[in-house]
Design an enzyme around this catalytic site. Structure first.
Site, PDB file in Angstrom:
ATOM      1  N   GLY A   1       0.829  -1.201   0.000  1.00 33.03           N
ATOM      2  CA  GLY A   1       0.000   0.000   0.000  1.00 33.03           C
ATOM      3  C   GLY A   1       0.863   1.251   0.000  1.00 33.03           C
ATOM      4  O   GLY A   1       0.550   2.238  -0.683  1.00 33.03           O
ATOM      5  N   THR A   2       1.945   1.211   0.757  1.00 34.63           N
ATOM      6  CA  THR A   2       2.853   2.358   0.805  1.00 34.63           C
ATOM      7  C   THR A   2       3.407   2.658  -0.578  1.00 34.63           C
ATOM      8  O   THR A   2       3.455   3.804  -1.018  1.00 34.63           O
ATOM      9  CB  THR A   2       3.998   2.071   1.803  1.00 34.63           C
ATOM     10  OG1 THR A   2       3.438   2.074   3.122  1.00 34.63           O
ATOM     11  CG2 THR A   2       5.095   3.111   1.721  1.00 34.63           C
TER      12      THR A   2
ATOM     13  N   GLN B   1      -7.691   1.467   4.899  1.00 36.33           N
ATOM     14  CA  GLN B   1      -8.430   0.997   6.076  1.00 36.33           C
ATOM     15  C   GLN B   1      -9.861   0.584   5.771  1.00 36.33           C
ATOM     16  O   GLN B   1     -10.493  -0.081   6.589  1.00 36.33           O
ATOM     17  CB  GLN B   1      -8.423   2.094   7.156  1.00 36.33           C
ATOM     18  CG  GLN B   1      -7.060   2.315   7.803  1.00 36.33           C
ATOM     19  CD  GLN B   1      -6.546   1.108   8.580  1.00 36.33           C
ATOM     20  OE1 GLN B   1      -7.319   0.257   9.023  1.00 36.33           O
ATOM     21  NE2 GLN B   1      -5.243   1.017   8.717  1.00 36.33           N
TER      22      GLN B   1
ATOM     23  N   SER C   1      -4.211  -1.812   0.393  1.00 37.46           N
ATOM     24  CA  SER C   1      -3.173  -2.702   0.888  1.00 37.46           C
ATOM     25  C   SER C   1      -3.811  -4.018   1.300  1.00 37.46           C
ATOM     26  O   SER C   1      -4.661  -4.060   2.188  1.00 37.46           O
ATOM     27  CB  SER C   1      -2.493  -2.042   2.082  1.00 37.46           C
ATOM     28  OG  SER C   1      -1.623  -2.945   2.699  1.00 37.46           O
ATOM     29  N   ALA C   2      -3.379  -5.116   0.670  1.00 40.55           N
ATOM     30  CA  ALA C   2      -4.053  -6.396   0.867  1.00 40.55           C
ATOM     31  C   ALA C   2      -3.965  -6.917   2.297  1.00 40.55           C
ATOM     32  O   ALA C   2      -4.908  -7.531   2.794  1.00 40.55           O
ATOM     33  CB  ALA C   2      -3.499  -7.434  -0.103  1.00 40.55           C
ATOM     34  N   HIS C   3      -2.851  -6.677   2.977  1.00 37.36           N
ATOM     35  CA  HIS C   3      -2.725  -7.290   4.308  1.00 37.36           C
ATOM     36  C   HIS C   3      -3.597  -6.582   5.338  1.00 37.36           C
ATOM     37  O   HIS C   3      -3.663  -7.017   6.484  1.00 37.36           O
ATOM     38  CB  HIS C   3      -1.261  -7.411   4.745  1.00 37.36           C
ATOM     39  CG  HIS C   3      -0.646  -6.144   5.219  1.00 37.36           C
ATOM     40  ND1 HIS C   3      -0.277  -5.940   6.517  1.00 37.36           N
ATOM     41  CD2 HIS C   3      -0.359  -5.006   4.567  1.00 37.36           C
ATOM     42  CE1 HIS C   3       0.239  -4.731   6.632  1.00 37.36           C
ATOM     43  NE2 HIS C   3       0.202  -4.150   5.467  1.00 37.36           N
TER      44      HIS C   3
ATOM     45  N   CYS D   1       2.313   4.034  12.573  1.00 33.32           N
ATOM     46  CA  CYS D   1       3.493   3.785  11.751  1.00 33.32           C
ATOM     47  C   CYS D   1       4.729   4.489  12.272  1.00 33.32           C
ATOM     48  O   CYS D   1       5.742   4.523  11.606  1.00 33.32           O
ATOM     49  CB  CYS D   1       3.227   4.190  10.309  1.00 33.32           C
ATOM     50  SG  CYS D   1       2.269   2.946   9.473  1.00 33.32           S
TER      51      CYS D   1
END
Lengths: 463, 463
Positions: free
Chosen positions: A69-70, A177, A194-196, A320
């Site tokens: 995602g980042t 999110q 972001s998949a995770h 983060c």
């Protein structure tokens, strides 16, 4: 163990695991190759892209898989702002974006661009009108998260997207999110995920760029993923990500309702079971699984350790930037208490009894930390005004959060009503936490003045 | 099916699969978190870094995991060249590097830098002296692959690294093709690799930067992986990558000997079983599993299809630019025949009988393609000189490789010995393949001249 930090990373969804295993066998080859194994990999990649695009609400050819995602955010902001370089070099972000957005904004500034950081209200949401006011004729790109990762507050993305469309400015939505719960509404131009965060594997992000949006990929060219994600496709993980997004979406409505009840329970009861707590974030417009609160006179990291020992994994402060010593930029932008901050983010399937157990152990964990820190046992009660008058100064130089606030709380009883106490502190958190303490305690915060070292924070006792 | 394209991607090693499964359960959490799941993830990450660093031959704190080998190269070149911006803006690469290196060099040029592309000999290796001659006082960085990905030729990395060290210039070694077989020797400064080339999963690259090498990461900052790889660590895949590197290294010596015998067999016999074949690459200093040859009068893509139908997966031309119509930059730099190019790269454990079967089906596959293209059935034999004298011109405009060479071969018999034939062609491959044909056929290549469209290639019949 109860893992309550799903907003950082979610355990792999069973469907993702299954899909990953299957595609380890079927999808390891290079999808750009023409032979059998390559064609099979290409079919898997195409199917994953189609399923994910449907969930995102875009066309498959608008969707790129990135390595995180980042990375999607970095690529999206760099490419969209470069694509509109001729329009101007102005970027808008909210003050409470994920660090990947804020770091991109810093890089944009370092390269000569101008950045507006749209403020948020005390609940953590941007105000549509003030966000839209920031739009200028030279605005290359606007960025707004769909919901905040630290406090769960949903942003008014649809209204902001509408205003951006009217202004002709592309809006990038960081939907990391919220994607598990549903598609982002409104006419956004770019979207990242972001998949995770939705139970997929790590190593997969996504970047959607609507047709017609000017986009100039930065860095060395690469033929893969429309030139927007360099390197060999992480195929088995992409397949697993697509499968799990589909799976969580199918269960999203029911699970959202269930988790919303559980977090509402924490929101409602945490202040009953723990004294001197501030629950932060919007009570209604919020993600189902996140609830965040801050505890006066508590060191967040120490509380995390206590909770870990009691079997609960939660996070604190900025999700983060936990290795830094400054308070979370999100809490700072909201102007709420940062000390003793705890974010509970329930994973898919979190059990009710675990939430109850959390509420049961929390009071003792907080009390234990407060004891060690020598925090005041109960709210300070007025005592007779003493002879020290208005000149009381608490020297908390070199003491870290939450000590300055604890020292303040210890002496406030000695200050006559109407009298003033000054706290000298060089801890960044004091700037946030002393005003927050005043608000919680009904005392008057008079402001800060610079000192030789740190700053002096003045408080008038009003009750 | 026999998969003979391991240089593109290798199927997952059983050890990698096992490690991946285990770490899906143990390593999904954020390794920067302080709670149990985070600490467990951190331990796995640390252990993977330690094992990989040992295999690479560097310190763990010099090693960063990236999302792919391509990303490692992009990051490494950008960071190392920026770190030495004050020294100068000159970059050296070999002409036969992987596309990720060449694309980085193009980006470096676009930003105002100067690039020297060191030539290679006909075997595909750089000459140490001429590479070292390219070093200048303003050279920021030199790059050299450990071995070539298309023809398997090993580069004289240790000698070049030694010379670079003496000159005080950092050398980046792209070791993607060789890491499975052993560590790179010599005092290199930066090194890159890619896990899916050694039987690890996709989604993992590595970048080693020796202590003391000036390195300025580019793009938005990110706290993870020493600021050199943005985004959440792809932990289960990293663990699997580390485990499989260890596993393949344990078997490397024996497997290298076995595969070297098999590729030597192909090298030796392919020219016997197929007429008009040129085996390319260094016959001795080469990777164990790669053998590459080119077939006159053959369209590479058509041959791939024939071989795929016969059950063999191989690649052709440039391994990373198969979608383009220009011949491989590697074959071009070597000055060897590019038409009908086939790269066989045997995977770990490739069976002898599959290699034998490949040699058995290859002649028919090549003959089939040649038949369809109307290629000359046998080497042209001299005929009596005819009346057309020296003025013969073959118009092959608009015809793609290998047609121009086929047309040339068809008429050469009509040219008197000592006479000249000119081929008019606008196909990029002709520039490479007509001289190569002359060399193979013992005819004299006279050179090319520009034409209104394409170029004219002149050939004198000598026998």
């Amino acid at each position: 163990m109860s893992y309550f930090d799903a907003a950082s990373a979610a355990p792999l969804h069973p469907v993702a695991r299954q899909a990953l295993l299957a595609s380890l066998d079927e999808g390891w080859a290079d999808p750009s190759r023409l032979y059998r194994e390559g064609r099979r990999a290409r079919m898997l990649l195409d199917a994953a892209r189609e399923a994910t695009a449907e969930a995102v609400g875009c066309r498959p050819d608008e969707l790129t898989f990135t390595s995180s995602g980042t990375r999607a955010v970095h690529t999206g902001i760099a490419g969209a702002s470069a694509g509109r370089r001729r329009i101007g070099r102005h970027l808008i972000v909210s003050a409470v974006e994920h660090s990947s957005v804020l770091h991109s904004a810093e890089a944009f500034e370092a390269a000569g661009g101008a950045v507006t950081r749209a403020p948020v209200t005390r609940t953590g949401a941007v105000c549509v009108e003030s966000y839209v006011d920031a739009l200028r004729s030279d605005t290359a790109l606007a960025c707004l998260q769909s919901a905040n990762h630290e406090v769960g507050t949903e942003q008014p993305v649809a209204a902001v997207a509408e205003a951006c469309r009217e202004a002709g400015t592309p809006l990038l939505v960081d939907a990391a999110q919220s994607l598990a719960w549903g598609a982002v509404e409104g006419p956004w131009s770019l979207l990242t995920g972001s998949a995770h965060k939705w139970g997929g594997p790590s190593g997969v992000g996504l970047l959607a760029v609507r047709k017609g949006v000017r986009f100039a990929p930065q860095g060395p060219v690469d033929e893969r993923e429309s030139g927007r994600a360099a390197g060999f496709e992480n195929l088995p993980a992409i397949v697993a990500a697509a499968a799990s997004l589909r799976a969580v979406r199918a269960e999203a409505a029911a699970e959202a309702a269930r988790l919303r009840d559980l977090t509402a329970r924490i929101r409602a009861r945490v202040a009953d079971v723990v004294p001197d707590v501030e629950v932060v974030g919007d009570p209604h417009r919020r993600l189902p699984g996140i609830v965040t609160f801050s505890c006066l006179y508590v060191d967040g990291e120490a509380l995390l350790h206590e909770l870990d020992r009691a079997g609960f994994s939660v996070s604190s402060g900025s999700s983060c930037t936990s290795s830094t010593l400054t308070p979370s930029h999100v809490l700072r932008a909201m102007g709420v208490l940062s000390e003793g901050n705890v974010r509970v983010s329930l994973p898919w399937g979190a059990a009710e009894e675990d939430v109850e157990r959390f509420l049961a152990v929390l009071p003792e964990a907080v009390a234990g930390v407060r004891d060690k820190l020598g925090a005041p046992g109960s709210p300070a009660t007025p005592t007779a005004a003493d002879a020290r008058g208005t000149g009381l100064v608490v020297d908390a130089l070199g003491r870290r959060c939450p000590i300055p606030v604890i020292e303040l709380a210890k002496v406030i009883g000695d200050v006559p009503v109407g009298g003033t106490v000054r706290v000298l502190s060089d801890d960044e958190a004091a700037r946030l936490d002393i005003p927050a303490w005043c608000e919680m305690r009904g005392q008057e915060y008079l402001g800060e003045e610079p000192a030789d070292r740190g700053a002096v924070y003045a408080v008038r006792r009003t009750s």
